[in-house]
Design an enzyme around this catalytic site. Structure first.
Site, PDB file in Angstrom:
ATOM      1  N   ALA A 285      33.643  41.843  39.368  1.00 21.40           N
ATOM      2  CA  ALA A 285      33.098  43.205  39.383  1.00 21.40           C
ATOM      3  C   ALA A 285      33.763  44.056  40.459  1.00 21.40           C
ATOM      4  O   ALA A 285      34.976  43.959  40.686  1.00 21.40           O
ATOM      5  CB  ALA A 285      31.578  43.173  39.555  1.00 21.40           C
ATOM      6  N   SER A 286      32.970  44.848  41.188  1.00 25.60           N
ATOM      7  CA  SER A 286      33.529  45.810  42.139  1.00 25.60           C
ATOM      8  C   SER A 286      34.142  45.157  43.373  1.00 25.60           C
ATOM      9  O   SER A 286      34.867  45.828  44.121  1.00 25.60           O
ATOM     10  CB  SER A 286      32.445  46.800  42.577  1.00 25.60           C
ATOM     11  N   THR A 287      33.871  43.877  43.589  1.00 25.90           N
ATOM     12  CA  THR A 287      34.462  43.212  44.755  1.00 25.90           C
ATOM     13  C   THR A 287      35.979  43.141  44.634  1.00 25.90           C
ATOM     14  O   THR A 287      36.680  42.967  45.635  1.00 25.90           O
ATOM     15  CB  THR A 287      33.908  41.790  44.911  1.00 25.90           C
TER      16      THR A 287
END
Length: 230
Positions: free
Chosen positions: A215-217
């Site tokens: 995801a956004s990581t």
């Protein structure tokens, strides 16, 4: 031992037994012990039985199967000793013929902080249980078709690291298990409860074995790449 002739069929044997005083705390990190794995030439490239025999193990010994127990088996495992007695016809000990003292295995100290580990495990379990009471985000079509649903929140993991050194301070995986249950061997029913999907597979160490969407990581990596190219 002194009245052995009065108790035929009964033998006193000195042995050892692993203890996990804080179990099930950090059970996935510590791991558990079990019998030396049986050989299966169809699935294994290495004959583990021969490997342990070459190291001087008895096939009846317990060895590390998971976690630190497995990784540091050679460090934790000591050297067995022996004592040879001369006895009379009644089994009474007359003298010690030979004695080789055992050598203890080495101690190891982990970077895990017990207090932080306990807090992390409690927080992880509490949050997952809470999430199961929260309504999931659904489209109108899903609501009409399936009705209101809760987040499953079946399992999860948490890792706490020292940002200065990278040392792992706490590492939790939920659901968890008690490594003490392996000391005397687990039954088929117990093993199924640890590995079945219905119990959410407590044996899986989700902090290192789980497969999750980044995801956004992952955005930090793409941002850094773009900055380097620019």
């Amino acid at each position: 031992l002194e009245r052995r002739e009065q108790y035929p069929g009964i033998e006193v044997v000195e042995t050892w037994k692993r203890q996990y005083p804080y179990a099930p705390l950090a059970s996935h990190v510590v791991g558990y012990m079990g019998s030396i794995p049986a050989d299966n030439k169809a699935t294994k490239k290495v004959n583990e039985t021969d490997v342990f025999k070459q190291k001087g193990y008895l096939l009846s010994e317990r060895v590390g199967v998971a976690g630190v127990e497995r990784t540091y088996e050679d460090v934790l495992h000591g050297t067995p000793g022996k004592r040879v007695y001369e006895v009379d016809s009644n089994g009474r000990v007359l003298r010690v013929v030979e004695e080789v003292p055992p050598v203890n295995g080495q101690d190891i100290q982990l970077s895990i902080d017990l207090t932080v580990q306990q807090y992390v495990e409690q927080t992880l379990e509490t949050e997952l249980r809470y999430r199961r009471t929260v309504n999931a985000v659904q489209s109108k079509t899903e609501l009409d078709q399936y009705g209101r649903k809760k987040y499953p929140a079946t399992a999860g993991s948490m890792i706490v690291q020292n940002y200065q050194t990278g040392a792992v301070v706490a590492m939790a995986s939920y659901p968890t298990y008690d490594p003490s249950m392996w000391l005397d061997g687990v039954s088929d029913a117990e093993y199924k409860s640890l590995t079945s999907k219905s119990s959410n597979q407590p044996l899986v160490f989700r902090a290192v074995q789980g497969q999750y969407v980044p995801a956004s990581t992952f955005k930090a990596i793409t941002t850094l790449a773009a900055a380097k190219v620019g």
